[in-house]
Design a protein around this motif. Structure first.
Motif, PDB file in Angstrom:
ATOM      1  N   ARG A   1     -27.731 129.055  53.203  1.00 53.40           N
ATOM      2  CA  ARG A   1     -27.978 128.448  52.166  1.00 53.40           C
ATOM      3  C   ARG A   1     -26.795 128.368  51.299  1.00 53.40           C
ATOM      4  N   ARG A   2     -26.267 129.501  51.282  1.00 52.31           N
ATOM      5  CA  ARG A   2     -24.737 129.438  50.367  1.00 52.31           C
ATOM      6  C   ARG A   2     -23.831 128.294  51.002  1.00 52.31           C
ATOM      7  N   SER A   3     -23.771 128.117  52.356  1.00 48.49           N
ATOM      8  CA  SER A   3     -22.894 126.965  52.673  1.00 48.49           C
ATOM      9  C   SER A   3     -23.254 125.689  52.191  1.00 48.49           C
ATOM     10  N   LEU A   4     -24.672 125.441  52.283  1.00 44.93           N
ATOM     11  CA  LEU A   4     -25.385 124.176  51.958  1.00 44.93           C
ATOM     12  C   LEU A   4     -25.077 123.979  50.585  1.00 44.93           C
ATOM     13  N   PHE A   5     -25.231 124.986  49.813  1.00 49.72           N
ATOM     14  CA  PHE A   5     -25.148 124.816  48.097  1.00 49.72           C
ATOM     15  C   PHE A   5     -23.608 124.523  48.022  1.00 49.72           C
ATOM     16  N   GLU A   6     -22.788 125.124  48.554  1.00 51.91           N
ATOM     17  CA  GLU A   6     -21.234 124.579  48.337  1.00 51.91           C
ATOM     18  C   GLU A   6     -21.299 123.261  48.583  1.00 51.91           C
ATOM     19  N   VAL A   7     -21.751 122.683  49.771  1.00 54.95           N
ATOM     20  CA  VAL A   7     -21.596 121.310  49.919  1.00 54.95           C
ATOM     21  C   VAL A   7     -22.110 120.407  48.873  1.00 54.95           C
ATOM     22  N   LEU A   8     -23.582 120.978  48.803  1.00 52.17           N
ATOM     23  CA  LEU A   8     -24.198 120.204  47.766  1.00 52.17           C
ATOM     24  C   LEU A   8     -23.370 119.937  46.345  1.00 52.17           C
ATOM     25  N   GLN A   9     -22.820 121.365  45.957  1.00 50.34           N
ATOM     26  CA  GLN A   9     -21.947 121.466  44.570  1.00 50.34           C
ATOM     27  C   GLN A   9     -20.942 120.434  44.563  1.00 50.34           C
ATOM     28  N   ARG A  10     -20.301 120.220  45.867  1.00 49.17           N
ATOM     29  CA  ARG A  10     -19.048 119.594  45.939  1.00 49.17           C
ATOM     30  C   ARG A  10     -19.655 117.977  45.513  1.00 49.17           C
ATOM     31  N   ILE A  11     -20.616 117.748  46.385  1.00 48.72           N
ATOM     32  CA  ILE A  11     -21.098 116.152  46.354  1.00 48.72           C
ATOM     33  C   ILE A  11     -21.394 116.019  44.710  1.00 48.72           C
TER      34      ILE A  11
ATOM     35  N   LEU B   1     -32.133 116.708  47.651  1.00 52.29           N
ATOM     36  CA  LEU B   1     -32.263 117.788  48.369  1.00 52.29           C
ATOM     37  C   LEU B   1     -32.141 119.077  47.287  1.00 52.29           C
ATOM     38  N   VAL B   2     -31.535 119.080  46.266  1.00 55.76           N
ATOM     39  CA  VAL B   2     -31.368 120.157  45.273  1.00 55.76           C
ATOM     40  C   VAL B   2     -32.838 120.304  44.839  1.00 55.76           C
ATOM     41  N   MET B   3     -33.295 119.365  44.379  1.00 53.41           N
ATOM     42  CA  MET B   3     -34.539 119.304  43.797  1.00 53.41           C
ATOM     43  C   MET B   3     -35.577 119.986  44.871  1.00 53.41           C
ATOM     44  N   HIS B   4     -35.677 119.709  46.315  1.00 54.17           N
ATOM     45  CA  HIS B   4     -36.421 120.170  47.027  1.00 54.17           C
ATOM     46  C   HIS B   4     -36.147 121.646  47.092  1.00 54.17           C
ATOM     47  N   LEU B   5     -34.865 122.004  47.158  1.00 53.38           N
ATOM     48  CA  LEU B   5     -34.669 123.510  47.640  1.00 53.38           C
ATOM     49  C   LEU B   5     -34.882 124.529  46.339  1.00 53.38           C
ATOM     50  N   ASP B   6     -35.244 123.655  45.184  1.00 51.45           N
ATOM     51  CA  ASP B   6     -35.820 124.367  44.012  1.00 51.45           C
ATOM     52  C   ASP B   6     -34.560 125.384  43.570  1.00 51.45           C
ATOM     53  N   ALA B   7     -33.512 124.890  43.285  1.00 48.24           N
ATOM     54  CA  ALA B   7     -32.160 125.469  43.145  1.00 48.24           C
ATOM     55  C   ALA B   7     -32.411 126.202  41.631  1.00 48.24           C
ATOM     56  N   GLU B   8     -31.325 126.840  41.177  1.00 45.26           N
ATOM     57  CA  GLU B   8     -31.152 127.463  40.008  1.00 45.26           C
ATOM     58  C   GLU B   8     -31.148 126.729  38.898  1.00 45.26           C
ATOM     59  N   LYS B   9     -31.628 127.202  37.690  1.00 45.59           N
ATOM     60  CA  LYS B   9     -31.975 126.334  36.470  1.00 45.59           C
ATOM     61  C   LYS B   9     -30.693 125.635  36.279  1.00 45.59           C
ATOM     62  N   GLU B  10     -29.774 126.465  36.686  1.00 46.80           N
ATOM     63  CA  GLU B  10     -28.382 125.926  36.288  1.00 46.80           C
ATOM     64  C   GLU B  10     -27.840 124.692  36.886  1.00 46.80           C
ATOM     65  N   MET B  11     -28.264 124.621  38.190  1.00 50.53           N
ATOM     66  CA  MET B  11     -27.814 123.491  38.886  1.00 50.53           C
ATOM     67  C   MET B  11     -28.768 122.169  38.585  1.00 50.53           C
ATOM     68  N   MET B  12     -29.904 122.476  38.381  1.00 52.62           N
ATOM     69  CA  MET B  12     -30.774 121.842  37.919  1.00 52.62           C
ATOM     70  C   MET B  12     -30.305 120.793  36.670  1.00 52.62           C
ATOM     71  N   SER B  13     -29.985 121.761  35.521  1.00 53.06           N
ATOM     72  CA  SER B  13     -29.330 121.007  34.429  1.00 53.06           C
ATOM     73  C   SER B  13     -28.311 120.095  34.849  1.00 53.06           C
ATOM     74  N   GLN B  14     -27.502 120.343  35.737  1.00 54.53           N
ATOM     75  CA  GLN B  14     -26.402 119.782  36.105  1.00 54.53           C
ATOM     76  C   GLN B  14     -26.730 118.605  36.605  1.00 54.53           C
ATOM     77  N   CYS B  15     -27.918 118.519  37.315  1.00 54.84           N
ATOM     78  CA  CYS B  15     -28.396 117.435  38.008  1.00 54.84           C
ATOM     79  C   CYS B  15     -28.859 116.112  37.026  1.00 54.84           C
ATOM     80  N   VAL B  16     -29.575 116.966  36.016  1.00 50.87           N
ATOM     81  CA  VAL B  16     -30.167 116.136  34.874  1.00 50.87           C
ATOM     82  C   VAL B  16     -29.019 115.489  33.945  1.00 50.87           C
ATOM     83  N   ALA B  17     -28.032 116.377  33.926  1.00 49.32           N
ATOM     84  CA  ALA B  17     -26.797 115.843  33.183  1.00 49.32           C
ATOM     85  C   ALA B  17     -26.111 114.693  34.048  1.00 49.32           C
ATOM     86  N   LEU B  18     -26.089 114.981  34.991  1.00 47.43           N
ATOM     87  CA  LEU B  18     -25.542 113.790  36.081  1.00 47.43           C
ATOM     88  C   LEU B  18     -26.403 112.336  35.749  1.00 47.43           C
TER      89      LEU B  18
END
Lengths: 1051, 165
Positions: free
Chosen positions: A272-282, A308-325
Motif C-alpha cells: 500500500r505504501r509503495s503504491l501511494f508513493e507512486v500515486l503521489q508522484r503521479i 485509483l486514489v478514490m477507489h482506495l479511499d485514501a486519507e482526507k489530505e490526499m483527497m483534498s489534493q485531488c480536488v485541488a488538482l
C-alpha cells in the motif's frame, strides 16, 4: 499509391469515387456484386488470386453500407489457402463480415486450429487475430488450451504471445470455464514478470478481465502490479519506443491502475505504501504543457491515478489534493482536460467529505456552462446538478435559469428539467419555487414538459399560504406580451382556482381576470381550450353576487363551444353551461380542488426512471432475443416512456368521458347527450369502489386498495377480459375431472417454493407430498404418492413437463397404488441455466370410473438454486461497481407491489435465499442482499441485489440486480418482481362438495390455474392479466364532478 | 473494451469501419451517419469527447480527432481511459504516416486493406494490443515483404482448400 498487385480492386475503387451521386454508386456496386456472384458460382475457373480480389471488393462494398449477403463461404474458405496474401484476406474479411455465430465459421475451426498449432508465426498471428475478434463459444472450447500454450511458451516471439493473451481474453469472455482458475492464477502472476512491454500490456488486459470476475483468485498478482507501476513511474528498464512523449507506456500504466481498482482493498501495508508513493508522484508530477499529445498522455495516467486514489479511499489530505488538482484542471486552456476535470469532480462527489471542497470551485464550474464546447457544458450541468444542495441551490438554479435563454436547443429540455428538480428538492421557500417554475416557463416554454407545470400546480394547491402569491404572479405574467401557451395553461388554472383571492387588487376583478385570459384564447391550441373553459366556470362561480354582464359573456362562450367538433371541449361547454345555470348548487360542484396526496415528485421520478428505462429496454431486448416465441412478455414491460403524463394531474375529479372502462351508466347518458348524474358523495359511488379495487394494487399511485383484489366482481370489460383469458387456457380434458382438491393448490405450491417438504396436492383419494434436497445446481425431489382409500388407484400416470432449462428425470411411477399405500418416486433435477420457467407435473389416475387429471407446478423454482451469502462492504462495492450497467446490472422501478413493512420485506428476501446484508446501505430504507446462483451454464455466480424503498409509498420500490450473467440478472430481477407484485389469484368460492360424481362448474376448479398456465404459457397468461390491469394506468381519485384539465384526453 | 473504430472523411464517407461487436450493415451505416452528424457540427478547438448515450447506451463513450480531411473515431466503454484512447488514436495515425509516408485520404481509400492490417496490429478483440508504432510498422513491413514474395512465385493453385474437403 496503387494497391499491391490488385488492379481490379483499384479500378473498382476509382469507379466508385467517380460516381457523381448515390444512384450511380449503387448501380456500379450492383454491377460489381452481380459480377462477383457469377464468378463465385462458376468457381472452377477461379484462382486464389481472383478470389482474394473479389473478397476485398466485398469488404469495400460492405464498408460503403451495402449488404453483402453472399460470398461469405468464399471468404471463409480463403482461410485455408496456402499462400499468405489469400489467407490474410480470408482472415481479415471473415472477421469483418461474419457474425460469431455464423455456421461457416464453425466449419473453419479446424483450419484455424491448424494455423494456431502450426509453426508459421505469421499464420499463427492471423489465426489468433480472427479468434480474438470473433471467436465464439465453440472456438473457446476447442482452442483455449492451444492459445494458453502459446501465451506461456518461452520459444514464441512476443509478437505471437501478445496476440495469444488477448485471444485468450476473448475466449474467456465467451466461456469462463476455459480458464481454470486454480491452474491459471500462478501462470498469470508469472506473466506479469514479463519484460516485453507489448506482451505485458496485453497480459494486463487479460488480468483486468479475470480479476473483474474473481479477484480472490488473483491476489498474488496485486503486488506485481504495484511493482510494474513502480518500474514505469521510475522509468526503469523501459525501452525508448515504449516511451510516448517522455512518458513510459501510458497505456500500461493506465491498465495496471485499472486492474488495481478491481481489488477491493490493499491489505499489505508495504504494498500500500509503495503504491501511494507512486500515486503521489503521479499526482504531483504532472503539469499542463503546450504539446497537446503530451498533455493527453500524461493526463491519461493522472486521471487513472485519481480514480485509483478514490477507489482506495485514501486519507482526507490526499483527497483534498485531488480536488485541488481537479479545480486547477477545470480552468485550463486544454478542453479535454477541462472536460475530464468536470467529469471526475462529478465522480468525486460520491466520495464522502469532499463536497465542501468541491463547492469552493462553484464559480469556475458555472463559468464552464458558457464553455464553447457543448460536451463540456453538458458535463458542467451534470456536475452542478450533482453538487447542488440546500446551501447553494438558489445560486445554482438562478444560474441555470439565466443560462437557459442562451443555451443550445439540444440542452434546453434537460436544463429546464434539472432546474425544476433542483428548485423543488432544495427550495428555501415555496414562493421562490413558484418564481423559478414560472420563469422557466417564460424562458423556455417549449422545453418545459407538462410534468413541470403540473407539479407547480400541485404545490400551490397543497399550500394555502402560497395561493395568493401564485395567483398574483400568474396575473402578472398574463400582462406580458406573447406569453407561451404553457404559461397560459398554468396561469389560467391558478387564476381559476385562486383568482378570487386577489379581488381587492387593481386589475384583478373577476371581469378583468376573465378578459385577460380570454384574450389568449384565439392563440392557444385545442388542448388548452378545455382548461380555459374550466377557468371561466370557476370565475363565474367565484363571482358573488353574480355579474350579469360577465355571466352572459361566459355563457355565450359556452354556447359557442357546445357545437365544437372536439368532443372534450364540447362536453365541457355543455356541462358547464348547464351547471352554471344551477345557481347555488354550482358552488358545491365547482368547489376548490382538494389537496393532492403527497407523493414523490413525478419529475424526480422521471429523472430516476430515465436510468431505469435504459436498463429495462435492454432487458426487453435481451428477453426478446432469448425467447422470441414468448412475444407478449415484451409488452408486459412498462412502456419505455415510463409514467404516463396523466398521472401528474390526473387526479382530477371528472367522470371520464373517453375511457373504455366507463360504466354502462355513463355510456348511456353520454349517448343521450344528457348530463351525468351528480353524486355529491363521491367515494360511495359504486363504480369508484370497483375501480379502486381493480386498480388499487397495480395503479401506480392510486389510493390504497380498500378491498382485496379477489373480491372484485368481474363487471368491467377489463376484469371480464382477463377472466376470459384464464378460462380460455383451461384444457378441455379438465372436464373429466369430477374431484375437488382439498386446500388451495396455488397456496401449497407457493409454500413449497419457500420450504423443502410439504403437501403439493390433496384430494379425497390421493395425497401428493414433496420432499426435496438441493445442492448447488442439482436437486433431488421425492414425490410421495399416497392412496387414501381402501381401494387401489389405477392407471396412475405421472409426466414431467420440464422447461428447457431443467434436466429432470423421474424414476418409474407404478401404474397402480395399492390401498392405503404410499409410493415414493425420486426425481432428479439439474439446473442448466437461469430461468424462471416452472416445471409441471401432469398427473392422472383413475378411481372407479373417474379419470382425474391435474397439472401441478413443481417447486423446482429459481430460488432453489440459490445459496444465501453474506457479503461485506469490501466485497460488495467493487463487485457492484464492476458490474456497471445493462445487461449485467439492471434496474427497475417496480410499482404495484404488495405493501409490507421493511422487516417483512427482509424476511421475504431471506426466505427466498437472498441474504439481506444489513449496514451496507447507509439509507435505512434500503436493502442490500447477496446470493449465489448455481446452474450448469453459469456455475456458481454471485448475485447482488439492492432495493430502495419509499417509506411514503410502500407500493413501489426500485430494485437493482447485478450478476455476471445477463440472463441471470434478468431472470432474477423478474423472479423477485413476481414475488413482490401482488398477482391477483382468482380464488373461487369453495363449492360445496356433496359427492364426487357431481360435475363441477366451472371446469377449471380442480386444476391449479397457475399450473395449467405453466404447462402452456405461464407467464404469458399472468402477464396478460397484469397487463390488462395495468393497462388502465390512470389515477381515478374521486369521482365528484366535472372540472378540469386536459389530462383527460391523454387516456 | 473498444467497441469500434471508424475513419470517415469530412463528408461522412466511411473509409475504414471496424466493429468489435458484430453490427449488421444497416446498423453500421446508421451509426456512421449519426456520428457524422454530431461531428460535423463541432467547432475547432473543442474537446475530443462527444456524448453518444442515445446511440450506444449509457456506458459508451466516443473520442474523435480530425486529421486533414479525415475523422478518426474510437467508440469504447467505461473500462477504457478516455485520454489513453486518444493517445492510441494518435499512435495509429503516426503508424499510418510512417507506412504511407505522409498519409493522405487517398492512401487510406486505395489501401483500405493495408489499413485493416495496421489496425489489427494495434487493436485485437477490442483491446489494446500494441502501443509502439515502430513495432507495428516493422510487423507491417514484414507482411508486405511476404505479400510481394508470394506474388512473385507462381504456385499452381492445386492445393485443395477447405471446401474441397
Amino acid at each position: 499509391m496503387a494497391l499491391s498487385g490488385m488492379r481490379g480492386l483499384s479500378v473498382f475503387i476509382s469507379d466508385i469515387r467517380n460516381c457523381q451521386n448515390k444512384e450511380q454508386e449503387r448501380l456500379r456496386v450492383d454491377k460489381e456484386l452481380g459480377n462477383i456472384r457469377t464468378r463465385f458460382k462458376n468457381e472452377k475457373g477461379l484462382t486464389h488470386y481472383e478470389k482474394k480480389k473479389y473478397v476485398w471488393k466485398m469488404l469495400y462494398i460492405y464498408m460503403l453500407g451495402y449488404d453483402v449477403d453472399f460470398g461469405h463461404m468464399e471468404a471463409v474458405s480463403l482461410i485455408s489457402a496456402p499462400k499468405y496474401p489469400e489467407k490474410q484476406v480470408g482472415y481479415i474479411v471473415t472477421s469483418s463480415l461474419v457474425n460469431e455465430n455464423h455456421d461457416f465459421l464453425r466449419l473453419a475451426i479446424n483450419a484455424v486450429r491448424n494455423d494456431i498449432i502450426g509453426r508459421n508465426e505469421t499464420f499463427q498471428c492471423l489465426a489468433l487475430t480472427l479468434v480474438g475478434n470473433i471467436g465464439g463459444r465453440e472456438f473457446a472450447e476447442s482452442l483455449a488450451p492451444d492459445v494458453q500454450k502459446l501465451l506461456i511458451s518461452s520459444s514464441c516471439r512476443p509478437l505471437v504471445r501478445k496476440k495469444a493473451a488477448l485471444c485468450l481474453l476473448r475466449l474467456y469472455r465467451k466461456n469462463p470455464d476455459v480458464v481454470n482458475v486454480d491452474g491459471w492464477s500462478d501462470r498469470m502472476a508469472q506473466l506479469l514478470d514479463e519484460r516485453d512491454l507489448g506482451v505485458l500490456t496485453s497480459s494486463m488486459s487479460l488480468l483486468v478481465s479475470l480479476v473483474s470476475n474473481n479477484h480472490e483468485a488473483y491476489w498474488s498478482c496485486l503486488p506485481k502490479c504495484v511493482k510494474i507501476l513502480e518500474r514505469l513511474a521510475r522509468n526503469q528498464d523501459v525501452p525508448q519506443e515504449y516511451t510516448y512523449y517522455g512518458i513510459p507506456s501510458p497505456w500500461l500504466q493506465v491498465k495496471t491502475m485499472r486492474a488495481l481498482q478491481y481489488f477491493p482493498t490493499i491489505e499489505d501495508p508495504n504494498t500500500r505504501r509503495s503504491l501511494f508513493e507512486v500515486l503521489q508522484r503521479i499526482l504531483m508530477g504532472t503539469d499542463v504543457v503546450k504539446n497537446v499529445n503530451k498533455n493527453n498522455a500524461s493526463h491519461a495516467v493522472l486521471f487513472e491515478a485519481l480514480a485509483l486514489v478514490m477507489h482506495l479511499d485514501a486519507e482526507k489530505e490526499m483527497m483534498s489534493q485531488c480536488v485541488a488538482l481537479l479545480g486547477k484542471f477545470i480552468a485550463v486552456r486544454e478542453p479535454n482536460i477541462r472536460y475530464l476535470g468536470l467529469e471526475n469532480m462529478t465522480r468525486m462527489l460520491m466520495v464522502t467529505d469532499v463536497q465542501d471542497i468541491i463547492k469552493r470551485h462553484q464559480a469556475q464550474i458555472i463559468t464552464s456552462l458558457k464553455d464553447p464546447d457543448i460536451s463540456i457544458r453538458r458535463r458542467a450541468l451534470d456536475l452542478l446538478y450533482s453538487m447542488c444542495d440546500v446551501s447553494n441551490a438558489k445560486d445554482i438554479v438562478e444560474e441555470l435559469l439565466q443560462y437557459l435563454t442562451t443555451a443550445d436547443f439540444a440542452m434546453r429540455e434537460e436544463l429546464s428539467l434539472k432546474a425544476a428538480i433542483l428548485a423543488e428538492k432544495f427550495a428555501p421557500d415555496l414562493s421562490w419555487y413558484v418564481d423559478v417554475i414560472l420563469q422557466l416557463i417564460e424562458k423556455a416554454g417549449d422545453f418545459v414538459s407538462d410534468d413541470i407545470w403540473f407539479r407547480v400546480v400541485q404545490f400551490v394547491t397543497n399550500n394555502e399560504d402560497l395561493q395568493p402569491y401564485a395567483a398574483l404572479k400568474a396575473r402578472e405574467y398574463l400582462d406580458k406580451p406573447a406569453i407561451h401557451e404553457t404559461m397560459v395553461k398554468a396561469s389560467a388554472y391558478i387564476l381559476g382556482e385562486y383568482g378570487h383571492l386577489l379581488v381587492r387588487r387593481p386589475g384583478c376583478s373577476p371581469k378583468e381576470i376573465f378578459s385577460i385570459i380570454h384574450e389568449k384564447l384565439p392563440t392557444v391550441s385545442i388542448s388548452t381550450i378545455p382548461i380555459l373553459l374550466s377557468t371561466y366556470a370557476k370565475i363565474l362561480m367565484h363571482t358573488q353576487p353574480p355579474n350579469p354582464e360577465l355571466q352572459s359573456q361566459i355563457w355565450a362562450i359556452f354556447g359557442k363551444y357546445e357545437s365544437c367538433i372536439d368532443a372534450e371541449i364540447q362536453q365541457r361547454a355543455v356541462e358547464y353551461h348547464a351547471l352554471s345555470r344551477k345557481g347555488a348548487a354550482l358552488a358545491d360542484i365547482l368547489a376548490e380542488m382538494p389537496k393532492f396526496p403527497e407523493r414523490q415528485s413525478a419529475l424526480i421520478k422521471k429523472a430516476e426512471d430515465s436510468e431505469a428505462d435504459t436498463a429495462e429496454q435492454s432487458a426487453i431486448k435481451l428477453r426478446a432475443q432469448q425467447q422470441t416465441s414468448d412475444a407478449l412478455v415484451v409488452t408486459d414491460q412498462r412502456t419505455a416512456n415510463g409514467t404516463p403524463p396523466v398521472n401528474q394531474l390526473g387526479l382530477v375529479k371528472v367522470p371520464n368521458t373517453s375511457n373504455e372502462w366507463n360504466t354502462e351508466n355513463q355510456e348511456v347518458t353520454r349517448a343521450n347527450g344528457a348530463l351525468p348524474v351528480v353524486d355529491p358523495q363521491p367515494p360511495s359511488t359504486p363504480s369508484a369502489d370497483l375501480l379502486g379495487d381493480l386498480l388499487g394494487p397495480l395503479a401506480i399511485e392510486g389510493p390504497p386498495p380498500t378491498a382485496p383484489q379477489s373480491e372484485s366482481i368481474p363487471v368491467s370489460g377489463l376484469e371480464g377480459g382477463s377472466t376470459a383469458d384464464a378460462l380460455a387456457l383451461a384444457p378441455i380434458e379438465e372436464q373429466t375431472n369430477t374431484v375437488q382438491p382439498i386446500g388451495n393448490i396455488a397456496e401449497r405450491f407457493h409454500a413449497l417454493c419457500l420450504k423443502d417438504s410439504g403437501v403439493l396436492y390433496e384430494d379425497p383419494h390421493i395425497q401428493i407430498g414433496i420432499k426435496a434436497e438441493w445442492q448447488a445446481s442439482r436437486g433431488r425431489l421425492v414425490i410421495f404418492l399416497g392412496n387414501k382409500n381402501t381401494a387401489p388407484l389405477i392407471s396412475v400416470q405421472a409426466l414431467i413437463l420440464a422447461p428447457s432449462h431443467l434436466k429432470m428425470e423421474l424414476s418409474l411411477v407404478p401404474e397402480t397404488i395399492p390401498p392405503r399405500a404410499q409410493v415414493q418416486c425420486p426425481l432428479d433435477v439439474v439446473n442448466l441455466q437461469p430461468s424462471r420457467d416452472v416445471a409441471v407435473l401432469d398427473f392422472s389416475y383413475k378411481f372407479g370410473t373417474h379419470v382425474v387429471n391435474v397439472k401441478l407446478r413443481l417447486p423446482a423454482v429459481l430460488n432453489k438454486f440459490l445459496q444465501p451469502i453474506s457479503v461485506s462492504a469490501e466485497e460488495f462495492f467493487p463487485q457492484w461497481r464492476s458490474l456497471s450497467g445493462p445487461p449485467l446490472k439492471l434496474q427497475e422501478v417496480v410499482r404495484g407491489i404488495r405493501p409490507m413493512p421493511l422487516v417483512e420485506l427482509a424476511n421475504l428476501f431471506n426466505s427466498l435465499q437472498l441474504m439481506v446484508c444489513p449496514g451496507l446501505d447507509p439509507n435505512t430504507n434500503n436493502l442490500v442482499a447477496g446470493t449465489t446462483f448455481y446452474s450448469e451454464s453459469t456455475q456458481a455466480m454471485l448475485c447482488l441485489i439492492r432495493i430502495e424503498t419509499d417509506p411514503a409509498d410502500r407500493t413501489q420500490l426500485r430494485m437493482t440486480i447485478a450478476s455476471g450473467d445477463p440472463t441471470l440478472t434478468f431472470e432474477l430481477k423478474e423472479f423477485i418482481k413476481e414475488q413482490l407484485v401482488n398477482i391477483p389469484v382468482p380464488t373461487r368460492a369453495p363449492a360445496p362438495m356433496p359427492s364426487q360424481a357431481q360435475p363441477i362448474s366451472p371446469p377449471t376448479a380442480i386444476s391449479d390455474p397457475g399450473a395449467m398456465l405453466a404447462g402452456l404459457l405461464t407467464r404469458w397468461a399472468l402477464n396478460n392479466r397484469m397487463r390488462g390491469l395495468a393497462g388502465v394506468k390512470g389515477e381515478f381519485y374521486v369521482i365528484n364532478l366535472s372540472l378540469e384539465l386536459e389530462c383527460l384526453e391523454k387516456f | 473494451m473498444i467497441r469500434g473504430v471508424i475513419v470517415m472523411n469530412d463528408r461522412g464517407k466511411p473509409r475504414l469501419v471496424k466493429f468489435y461487436e458484430f453490427q449488421p450493415a444497416e446498423k453500421q451505416q446508421e451509426l456512421i451517419r449519426s456520428i457524422y452528424r454530431v461531428l460535423c457540427s463541432r467547432a475547432e478547438n473543442v474537446s475530443n469527447f462527444v456524448k453518444v448515450d442515445s446511440l450506444f447506451g449509457q456506458d459508451v463513450r466516443l473520442v474523435y480527432k480530425t486529421f486533414a480531411t479525415l475523422y478518426f473515431v474510437f467508440i469504447f466503454d467505461s473500462s477504457e481511459n478516455e485520454l489513453a484512447m486518444l493517445d492510441l488514436m494518435q499512435v495509429f495515425v503516426e503508424a499510418l504516416d510512417k507506412v504511407f509516408s505522409n498519409v493522405c485520404e487517398l492512401d487510406v481509400v486505395f489501401n483500405f486493406n493495408k489499413v485493416h492490417t495496421i489496425l489489427d496490429e494495434f487493436i485485437l478483440g477490442g483491446q489494446v494490443l500494441e502501443t509502439n508504432s515502430s513495432e507495428v510498422v516493422k510487423t507491417v513491413e514484414e507482411i508486405s515483404k511476404m505479400e510481394r514474395a508470394a506474388n512473385s512465385i507462381k504456385v499452381v493453385p492445386s492445393i485443395p482448400g477447405w471446401q474441397g474437403r
